[in-house]
Design an enzyme around this catalytic site. Structure first.
Site, PDB file in Angstrom:
ATOM      1  N   HIS A 194       2.154  -2.702 -12.022  1.00 42.01           N
ATOM      2  CA  HIS A 194       0.887  -2.499 -12.710  1.00 42.01           C
ATOM      3  C   HIS A 194       0.961  -1.145 -13.410  1.00 42.01           C
ATOM      4  O   HIS A 194       1.246  -0.136 -12.748  1.00 42.01           O
ATOM      5  CB  HIS A 194      -0.274  -2.502 -11.723  1.00 42.01           C
ATOM      6  CG  HIS A 194      -0.511  -3.833 -11.076  1.00 42.01           C
ATOM      7  ND1 HIS A 194      -1.520  -4.040 -10.165  1.00 42.01           N
ATOM      8  CD2 HIS A 194       0.124  -5.030 -11.217  1.00 42.01           C
ATOM      9  CE1 HIS A 194      -1.508  -5.303  -9.768  1.00 42.01           C
ATOM     10  NE2 HIS A 194      -0.508  -5.918 -10.386  1.00 42.01           N
ATOM     11  N   GLU A 208       0.564 -16.442  -7.406  1.00 43.50           N
ATOM     12  CA  GLU A 208      -0.086 -15.405  -6.589  1.00 43.50           C
ATOM     13  C   GLU A 208      -1.479 -15.889  -6.180  1.00 43.50           C
ATOM     14  O   GLU A 208      -2.420 -15.123  -6.102  1.00 43.50           O
ATOM     15  CB  GLU A 208      -0.207 -14.099  -7.372  1.00 43.50           C
ATOM     16  CG  GLU A 208       1.109 -13.459  -7.738  1.00 43.50           C
ATOM     17  CD  GLU A 208       0.904 -12.171  -8.506  1.00 43.50           C
ATOM     18  OE1 GLU A 208       1.592 -11.194  -8.211  1.00 43.50           O
ATOM     19  OE2 GLU A 208       0.038 -12.137  -9.413  1.00 43.50           O
ATOM     20  N   HIS A 216       7.982  -6.792  -6.957  1.00 45.75           N
ATOM     21  CA  HIS A 216       6.704  -6.174  -7.317  1.00 45.75           C
ATOM     22  C   HIS A 216       6.602  -4.801  -6.669  1.00 45.75           C
ATOM     23  O   HIS A 216       6.805  -4.646  -5.467  1.00 45.75           O
ATOM     24  CB  HIS A 216       5.541  -7.058  -6.851  1.00 45.75           C
ATOM     25  CG  HIS A 216       4.256  -6.841  -7.578  1.00 45.75           C
ATOM     26  ND1 HIS A 216       3.634  -5.614  -7.651  1.00 45.75           N
ATOM     27  CD2 HIS A 216       3.466  -7.700  -8.272  1.00 45.75           C
ATOM     28  CE1 HIS A 216       2.521  -5.728  -8.351  1.00 45.75           C
ATOM     29  NE2 HIS A 216       2.390  -6.991  -8.751  1.00 45.75           N
ATOM     30  N   HIS A 236      -5.168 -12.504 -15.253  1.00 47.03           N
ATOM     31  CA  HIS A 236      -5.459 -11.210 -15.855  1.00 47.03           C
ATOM     32  C   HIS A 236      -5.771 -11.329 -17.349  1.00 47.03           C
ATOM     33  O   HIS A 236      -6.738 -10.729 -17.830  1.00 47.03           O
ATOM     34  CB  HIS A 236      -4.290 -10.247 -15.652  1.00 47.03           C
ATOM     35  CG  HIS A 236      -4.080  -9.847 -14.231  1.00 47.03           C
ATOM     36  ND1 HIS A 236      -3.046  -9.024 -13.837  1.00 47.03           N
ATOM     37  CD2 HIS A 236      -4.755 -10.159 -13.098  1.00 47.03           C
ATOM     38  CE1 HIS A 236      -3.100  -8.850 -12.529  1.00 47.03           C
ATOM     39  NE2 HIS A 236      -4.121  -9.532 -12.058  1.00 47.03           N
ATOM     40  N   ASP A 257     -10.535  -9.686 -12.299  1.00 49.41           N
ATOM     41  CA  ASP A 257      -9.272  -9.876 -11.577  1.00 49.41           C
ATOM     42  C   ASP A 257      -9.467 -10.442 -10.174  1.00 49.41           C
ATOM     43  O   ASP A 257      -9.222  -9.772  -9.173  1.00 49.41           O
ATOM     44  CB  ASP A 257      -8.486  -8.551 -11.525  1.00 49.41           C
ATOM     45  CG  ASP A 257      -7.123  -8.720 -10.844  1.00 49.41           C
ATOM     46  OD1 ASP A 257      -6.685  -9.870 -10.653  1.00 49.41           O
ATOM     47  OD2 ASP A 257      -6.499  -7.704 -10.516  1.00 49.41           O
ATOM     48  N   GLU A 297       2.982  -5.359 -16.371  1.00 51.39           N
ATOM     49  CA  GLU A 297       2.129  -6.525 -16.159  1.00 51.39           C
ATOM     50  C   GLU A 297       0.863  -6.438 -17.004  1.00 51.39           C
ATOM     51  O   GLU A 297       0.251  -5.379 -17.117  1.00 51.39           O
ATOM     52  CB  GLU A 297       1.758  -6.644 -14.679  1.00 51.39           C
ATOM     53  CG  GLU A 297       0.965  -7.893 -14.357  1.00 51.39           C
ATOM     54  CD  GLU A 297       0.780  -8.111 -12.865  1.00 51.39           C
ATOM     55  OE1 GLU A 297      -0.155  -8.844 -12.491  1.00 51.39           O
ATOM     56  OE2 GLU A 297       1.574  -7.567 -12.069  1.00 51.39           O
ATOM     57  N   HIS A 337      -8.090 -13.830  -8.315  1.00 52.94           N
ATOM     58  CA  HIS A 337      -7.246 -15.007  -8.429  1.00 52.94           C
ATOM     59  C   HIS A 337      -7.856 -16.197  -7.679  1.00 52.94           C
ATOM     60  O   HIS A 337      -8.506 -16.023  -6.647  1.00 52.94           O
ATOM     61  CB  HIS A 337      -5.853 -14.732  -7.872  1.00 52.94           C
ATOM     62  CG  HIS A 337      -5.099 -13.678  -8.619  1.00 52.94           C
ATOM     63  ND1 HIS A 337      -3.742 -13.492  -8.459  1.00 52.94           N
ATOM     64  CD2 HIS A 337      -5.489 -12.753  -9.535  1.00 52.94           C
ATOM     65  CE1 HIS A 337      -3.334 -12.501  -9.237  1.00 52.94           C
ATOM     66  NE2 HIS A 337      -4.389 -12.035  -9.890  1.00 52.94           N
ATOM     67  N   HIS A 341       2.967 -14.703 -14.068  1.00 50.27           N
ATOM     68  CA  HIS A 341       2.219 -14.892 -12.829  1.00 50.27           C
ATOM     69  C   HIS A 341       1.226 -16.010 -13.102  1.00 50.27           C
ATOM     70  O   HIS A 341       0.308 -15.843 -13.914  1.00 50.27           O
ATOM     71  CB  HIS A 341       1.476 -13.616 -12.427  1.00 50.27           C
ATOM     72  CG  HIS A 341       2.365 -12.562 -11.860  1.00 50.27           C
ATOM     73  ND1 HIS A 341       1.936 -11.267 -11.646  1.00 50.27           N
ATOM     74  CD2 HIS A 341       3.654 -12.602 -11.438  1.00 50.27           C
ATOM     75  CE1 HIS A 341       2.932 -10.562 -11.136  1.00 50.27           C
ATOM     76  NE2 HIS A 341       3.976 -11.350 -10.997  1.00 50.27           N
ATOM     77  N   TYR A 382       0.978  -1.572  -4.938  1.00 47.37           N
ATOM     78  CA  TYR A 382      -0.245  -1.381  -5.713  1.00 47.37           C
ATOM     79  C   TYR A 382      -0.631   0.091  -5.852  1.00 47.37           C
ATOM     80  O   TYR A 382      -1.298   0.481  -6.808  1.00 47.37           O
ATOM     81  CB  TYR A 382      -1.406  -2.131  -5.056  1.00 47.37           C
ATOM     82  CG  TYR A 382      -1.288  -3.632  -5.094  1.00 47.37           C
ATOM     83  CD1 TYR A 382      -0.928  -4.309  -6.258  1.00 47.37           C
ATOM     84  CD2 TYR A 382      -1.559  -4.395  -3.950  1.00 47.37           C
ATOM     85  CE1 TYR A 382      -0.834  -5.689  -6.291  1.00 47.37           C
ATOM     86  CE2 TYR A 382      -1.473  -5.780  -3.971  1.00 47.37           C
ATOM     87  CZ  TYR A 382      -1.117  -6.420  -5.147  1.00 47.37           C
ATOM     88  OH  TYR A 382      -1.029  -7.787  -5.168  1.00 47.37           O
ATOM     89  N   ARG A 435       0.819  -1.218   0.000  1.00 50.06           N
ATOM     90  CA  ARG A 435       0.000   0.000   0.000  1.00 50.06           C
ATOM     91  C   ARG A 435       0.850   1.264   0.000  1.00 50.06           C
ATOM     92  O   ARG A 435       0.341   2.373   0.154  1.00 50.06           O
ATOM     93  CB  ARG A 435      -0.936   0.007   1.217  1.00 50.06           C
ATOM     94  CG  ARG A 435      -1.913  -1.155   1.225  1.00 50.06           C
ATOM     95  CD  ARG A 435      -2.790  -1.158  -0.002  1.00 50.06           C
ATOM     96  NE  ARG A 435      -3.538  -2.395  -0.144  1.00 50.06           N
ATOM     97  CZ  ARG A 435      -4.221  -2.736  -1.232  1.00 50.06           C
ATOM     98  NH1 ARG A 435      -4.231  -1.935  -2.277  1.00 50.06           N
ATOM     99  NH2 ARG A 435      -4.864  -3.879  -1.286  1.00 50.06           N
ATOM    100  N   ASP A 472       0.221 -12.317 -16.686  1.00 48.57           N
ATOM    101  CA  ASP A 472      -0.554 -12.891 -15.589  1.00 48.57           C
ATOM    102  C   ASP A 472      -1.689 -13.711 -16.187  1.00 48.57           C
ATOM    103  O   ASP A 472      -2.536 -13.175 -16.909  1.00 48.57           O
ATOM    104  CB  ASP A 472      -1.093 -11.776 -14.696  1.00 48.57           C
ATOM    105  CG  ASP A 472      -1.785 -12.298 -13.441  1.00 48.57           C
ATOM    106  OD1 ASP A 472      -2.771 -13.047 -13.581  1.00 48.57           O
ATOM    107  OD2 ASP A 472      -1.364 -11.938 -12.329  1.00 48.57           O
TER     108      ASP A 472
END
Length: 276
Positions: free
Chosen positions: A107, A256, A67, A179, A224, A142, A226, A211, A70, A37, A176
């Protein structure tokens, strides 16, 4: 060789991540460069990194896939958010050089009503500001599911970003599976066709990591969510075809899936048993 691992916690340092990866049966892993975050990254521990690099070499690890948080939105409408994205990526890329030659995945962002053309231009602008000639880290865009105003829901949108970046040789793609499925690419019934389209638009040499996730949703849902391997709408057999595909089989595969270490270990063992 199958290079596979899961997205793990970076809170205890590189050595602990490496040891947990080996315990899970993996030989690569992904981790957030800082709190997902956002916020300040933890100080690096040189001795921890050196011990990890020795462990990595002794166990023939594949490329690591770091990564970005987000909250890093390179095409945000608000300039303070873009400043955060620019500063975070620049700092992360500096830190990545302590473990050289790996991947930094992010992203692309959400254009929040500005439009895809404006969004791709803003993402490329930040990449042009932070990419350095001497960096050994490859930055991965991604593939996205396309929920809301996400940029990167199609191979064409990713190509548009790359085409505007001066040091494009520093860029790659992380595909991904959840995705792309949610974005409308039928990797269950037409994996060869999807990869041929990827090759035509982006070039398979750009594809650096996968991913590997199942999806809770139907093809083209743009949601989206998973799912564990073999328990979603993509299914085990399609994901086994992904890890065995000649164009993909030597890439690092990162799980993931909504799991814990015990669950990831089972998934890794299952996929290793189906790797040819």
């Amino acid at each position: 060789m199958l290079y596979i691992g899961n997205h793990t916690s970076s809170s205890k340092g590189y050595l602990a991540m490496g040891r947990q990866t080996l315990k899970n049966g993996g030989n690569t892993f992904a981790f957030f460069t800082r709190n997902p975050r956002g916020g300040k990254a933890k100080d690096l521990n040189p001795s921890d990194i050196q011990e990890f690099l020795a462990l990595e070499a002794d166990n023939n690890f594949g490329r690591l896939v770091a990564h970005a948080p987000y909250t890093m939105n390179c095409c945000a409408a608000k300039e303070d958010l873009r400043d955060f994205a620019r500063e975070t990526m620049a700092d992360d890329l500096r830190r990545m050089e302590f473990t050289p030659g790996n991947y930094y995945n992010f992203h692309p962002g959400s254009h929040v009503g500005q439009g895809v053309e404006t969004g791709t231009a803003k993402i490329a602008e930040i990449l042009n500001q932070v990419l350095r000639e001497d960096q050994t880290t490859t930055v991965l865009l991604e593939t996205m599911a396309g929920k809301g105003s996400e940029v990167g829901r199609s191979f064409e949108e990713l190509k548009s970003i790359i085409d505007q970046v001066e040091r494009e040789e520093k860029l790659g793609i992380c595909l991904d599976t959840c995705h792309v499925w949610d974005a409308g690419y039928d990797i269950v019934n037409n994996l060869d066709g999807v990869l041929a389209e990827f090759d035509r638009i982006l070039g398979l040499d750009r594809l650096k990591a996968v991913h590997l996730n199942d999806s809770m949703n139907d093809l083209g849902s743009h949601k989206d969510r998973h799912e564990k391997i073999g328990m979603g709408k993509i299914g085990l057999e399609a994901l086994v075809r992904v890890i065995n595909h000649p164009a993909l089989r030597n890439l690092p595969f990162i799980l993931e899936t909504p799991n814990d270490d015990e669950g990831w270990a089972k998934e890794i063992a299952l996929l290793r048993s189906r790797y040819q």
